[in-house]
Design a protein around this motif. Structure first.
Motif, PDB file in Angstrom:
ATOM      1  N   LYS A  97      46.048  53.345  47.963  1.00 56.66           N
ATOM      2  CA  LYS A  97      47.246  52.846  48.631  1.00 56.66           C
ATOM      3  C   LYS A  97      46.986  52.408  50.066  1.00 56.66           C
ATOM      4  O   LYS A  97      47.878  51.906  50.733  1.00 56.66           O
ATOM      5  CB  LYS A  97      48.351  53.899  48.586  1.00 56.66           C
ATOM      6  N   PHE A 147      43.738  36.335  39.661  1.00 56.87           N
ATOM      7  CA  PHE A 147      44.465  37.597  39.565  1.00 56.87           C
ATOM      8  C   PHE A 147      45.781  37.485  40.323  1.00 56.87           C
ATOM      9  O   PHE A 147      45.833  36.899  41.408  1.00 56.87           O
ATOM     10  CB  PHE A 147      43.652  38.746  40.194  1.00 56.87           C
ATOM     11  N   GLY A 157      46.009  38.599  53.671  1.00 53.05           N
ATOM     12  CA  GLY A 157      45.518  39.160  52.430  1.00 53.05           C
ATOM     13  C   GLY A 157      44.394  40.143  52.688  1.00 53.05           C
ATOM     14  O   GLY A 157      44.076  40.464  53.834  1.00 53.05           O
ATOM     15  N   LEU A 158      43.793  40.641  51.630  1.00 55.58           N
ATOM     16  CA  LEU A 158      42.716  41.610  51.750  1.00 55.58           C
ATOM     17  C   LEU A 158      41.385  40.888  51.924  1.00 55.58           C
ATOM     18  O   LEU A 158      41.106  39.892  51.264  1.00 55.58           O
ATOM     19  CB  LEU A 158      42.655  42.500  50.503  1.00 55.58           C
ATOM     20  N   PHE A 197      42.882  49.912  43.194  1.00 60.01           N
ATOM     21  CA  PHE A 197      42.969  50.124  44.630  1.00 60.01           C
ATOM     22  C   PHE A 197      43.648  51.445  44.964  1.00 60.01           C
ATOM     23  O   PHE A 197      44.550  51.898  44.254  1.00 60.01           O
ATOM     24  CB  PHE A 197      43.791  49.014  45.283  1.00 60.01           C
ATOM     25  N   LEU A 243      37.204  41.562  51.972  1.00 56.14           N
ATOM     26  CA  LEU A 243      36.152  42.525  51.664  1.00 56.14           C
ATOM     27  C   LEU A 243      35.343  42.842  52.918  1.00 56.14           C
ATOM     28  O   LEU A 243      34.880  41.949  53.613  1.00 56.14           O
ATOM     29  CB  LEU A 243      35.215  41.974  50.596  1.00 56.14           C
ATOM     30  N   PHE A 260      50.214  38.887  45.890  1.00 51.63           N
ATOM     31  CA  PHE A 260      48.930  38.276  46.230  1.00 51.63           C
ATOM     32  C   PHE A 260      48.294  37.644  45.006  1.00 51.63           C
ATOM     33  O   PHE A 260      48.398  38.152  43.891  1.00 51.63           O
ATOM     34  CB  PHE A 260      47.953  39.328  46.778  1.00 51.63           C
ATOM     35  N   PHE A 270      41.564  49.565  52.477  1.00 51.31           N
ATOM     36  CA  PHE A 270      41.731  49.919  51.078  1.00 51.31           C
ATOM     37  C   PHE A 270      40.383  50.252  50.444  1.00 51.31           C
ATOM     38  O   PHE A 270      39.410  49.506  50.602  1.00 51.31           O
ATOM     39  CB  PHE A 270      42.359  48.770  50.290  1.00 51.31           C
ATOM     40  N   GLN A 314      42.910  44.894  55.535  1.00 50.51           N
ATOM     41  CA  GLN A 314      44.083  44.025  55.531  1.00 50.51           C
ATOM     42  C   GLN A 314      44.725  44.051  56.911  1.00 50.51           C
ATOM     43  O   GLN A 314      45.225  45.088  57.352  1.00 50.51           O
ATOM     44  CB  GLN A 314      45.103  44.454  54.475  1.00 50.51           C
ATOM     45  N   TYR A 369      38.100  47.264  51.551  1.00 48.34           N
ATOM     46  CA  TYR A 369      38.766  46.044  51.986  1.00 48.34           C
ATOM     47  C   TYR A 369      39.555  46.337  53.252  1.00 48.34           C
ATOM     48  O   TYR A 369      40.023  47.447  53.469  1.00 48.34           O
ATOM     49  CB  TYR A 369      39.764  45.546  50.931  1.00 48.34           C
ATOM     50  N   SER A 379      33.664  47.515  35.726  1.00 53.58           N
ATOM     51  CA  SER A 379      33.233  46.382  34.901  1.00 53.58           C
ATOM     52  C   SER A 379      32.874  45.204  35.784  1.00 53.58           C
ATOM     53  O   SER A 379      33.295  44.095  35.540  1.00 53.58           O
ATOM     54  CB  SER A 379      34.340  45.986  33.930  1.00 53.58           C
ATOM     55  N   GLY A 380      32.096  45.476  36.770  1.00 53.51           N
ATOM     56  CA  GLY A 380      31.691  44.382  37.644  1.00 53.51           C
ATOM     57  C   GLY A 380      32.797  43.989  38.577  1.00 53.51           C
ATOM     58  O   GLY A 380      33.513  44.825  39.098  1.00 53.51           O
ATOM     59  N   TYR A 381      32.992  42.738  38.733  1.00 55.58           N
ATOM     60  CA  TYR A 381      33.925  42.263  39.746  1.00 55.58           C
ATOM     61  C   TYR A 381      35.252  41.821  39.150  1.00 55.58           C
ATOM     62  O   TYR A 381      36.042  41.204  39.834  1.00 55.58           O
ATOM     63  CB  TYR A 381      33.296  41.110  40.522  1.00 55.58           C
ATOM     64  N   SER A 382      35.527  42.161  37.905  1.00 55.66           N
ATOM     65  CA  SER A 382      36.740  41.636  37.298  1.00 55.66           C
ATOM     66  C   SER A 382      37.973  42.391  37.738  1.00 55.66           C
ATOM     67  O   SER A 382      38.750  41.906  38.539  1.00 55.66           O
ATOM     68  CB  SER A 382      36.614  41.640  35.782  1.00 55.66           C
ATOM     69  N   THR A 383      38.185  43.589  37.256  1.00 57.40           N
ATOM     70  CA  THR A 383      39.400  44.311  37.607  1.00 57.40           C
ATOM     71  C   THR A 383      39.087  45.420  38.604  1.00 57.40           C
ATOM     72  O   THR A 383      38.077  46.111  38.483  1.00 57.40           O
ATOM     73  CB  THR A 383      40.059  44.922  36.370  1.00 57.40           C
ATOM     74  N   LEU A 384      39.951  45.541  39.574  1.00 56.06           N
ATOM     75  CA  LEU A 384      39.803  46.544  40.619  1.00 56.06           C
ATOM     76  C   LEU A 384      40.992  47.494  40.583  1.00 56.06           C
ATOM     77  O   LEU A 384      42.122  47.069  40.362  1.00 56.06           O
ATOM     78  CB  LEU A 384      39.748  45.879  41.998  1.00 56.06           C
ATOM     79  N   GLY A 439      44.453  35.480  48.604  1.00 53.63           N
ATOM     80  CA  GLY A 439      45.286  34.596  49.384  1.00 53.63           C
ATOM     81  C   GLY A 439      46.072  35.390  50.416  1.00 53.63           C
ATOM     82  O   GLY A 439      46.019  36.622  50.433  1.00 53.63           O
TER      83      GLY A 439
END
Lengths: 114, 111
Positions: free
Chosen positions: B103, A33, B42-43, B101, B45, A91, B88, B37, B35, B94-99, A106
């Motif tokens: 702000k 991603f 980076g973020l 977030f 979990l 990212f 965040f 940061q 998450y 749909s599971g872990y594919s698209t998130l 990352g």
């Protein structure tokens, strides 16, 4: 594993120049991603790949942005020509689909376009 | 489209509990995440909860989910200065594919 690797960590460029951001996902992960983070818009998904194939690029803001994943261990995000409003932290994240895990991010590339 | 809202800032004293709140609009959200940061990173979990759960506890972290109100909260007990970061909230249907977030909420812990 070293985690998701991004380079460069910081990039300062002038408006109109081409910028290439790089990402190496975690070995074995099959989803990658690209996100952009700004104060105003928060974290936005730009594009994601599955097994090196772009699945959804609806988040890519303009034709000036392009992303490629020539192999499982490398992806690039290119901006040409760059504009000041592209300044953000970019990212890269990866995941092994179907695992009980989550997206690993990352450290990001901070891009400043003057 | 989906939307995730968070308050922008929270300030607490060391040792107090922190509660960070999040609301979301997608009724088909299946997974909800928190998450963290830290500056220049980076973020990472922290924890997640499935939509069929009301609560999840993990050491100092407690996640509460009110699915009816589409409200998620993260409670950090005995907050430490090292907890200062941006938190965040994210959701996925749909599971872990698209998130999607929020702000982010900046948590500042003072000694």
């Amino acid at each position: 594993d070293a985690g998701v690797i991004q380079s460069p960590r910081h990039e300062v460029t002038e408006m109109g120049q081409e910028v290439t951001l790089r990402c190496k996902p975690i070995s074995g992960h099959d989803y990658l991603f690209w996100y952009r983070q700004t104060m105003m818009r928060g974290l936005e998904l730009l594009i994601y790949f599955n097994n090196n194939v772009p699945i959804d690029d609806s988040g890519m803001p303009e034709d000036r942005f392009s992303a490629k994943m020539p192999n499982a261990s490398f992806s690039t995000l290119k901006i040409q020509p760059s504009e000041p409003r592209d300044s953000a932290v970019y990212f890269c994240a990866s995941i092994l689909w179907g695992s009980t895990d989550t997206q690993y991010f990352g450290p990001g590339t901070r891009l400043t376009v003057l | 489209g989906e939307d995730v809202e968070q308050s922008l800032f929270l300030s607490v004293r060391e040792g107090d509990s922190s509660v960070i709140n999040c609301t979301y609009t997608d009724s088909s959200s299946t997974y909800l995440y928190w998450y963290k940061q830290e500056p220049g990173a980076g973020l990472q979990l922290l924890t997640y909860i499935f939509s069929n759960m009301d609560m999840k506890q993990d050491q100092r972290l407690t996640v509460l989910l009110n699915k009816k109100d589409k409200h998620l909260s993260l409670r950090i007990a005995d907050t430490q200065t090292g907890d200062s970061a941006i938190y965040f909230c994210a959701e996925s249907d749909s599971g872990y594919s698209t998130l999607t977030f929020g702000k982010g909420t900046m948590l500042l812990v003072s000694p």
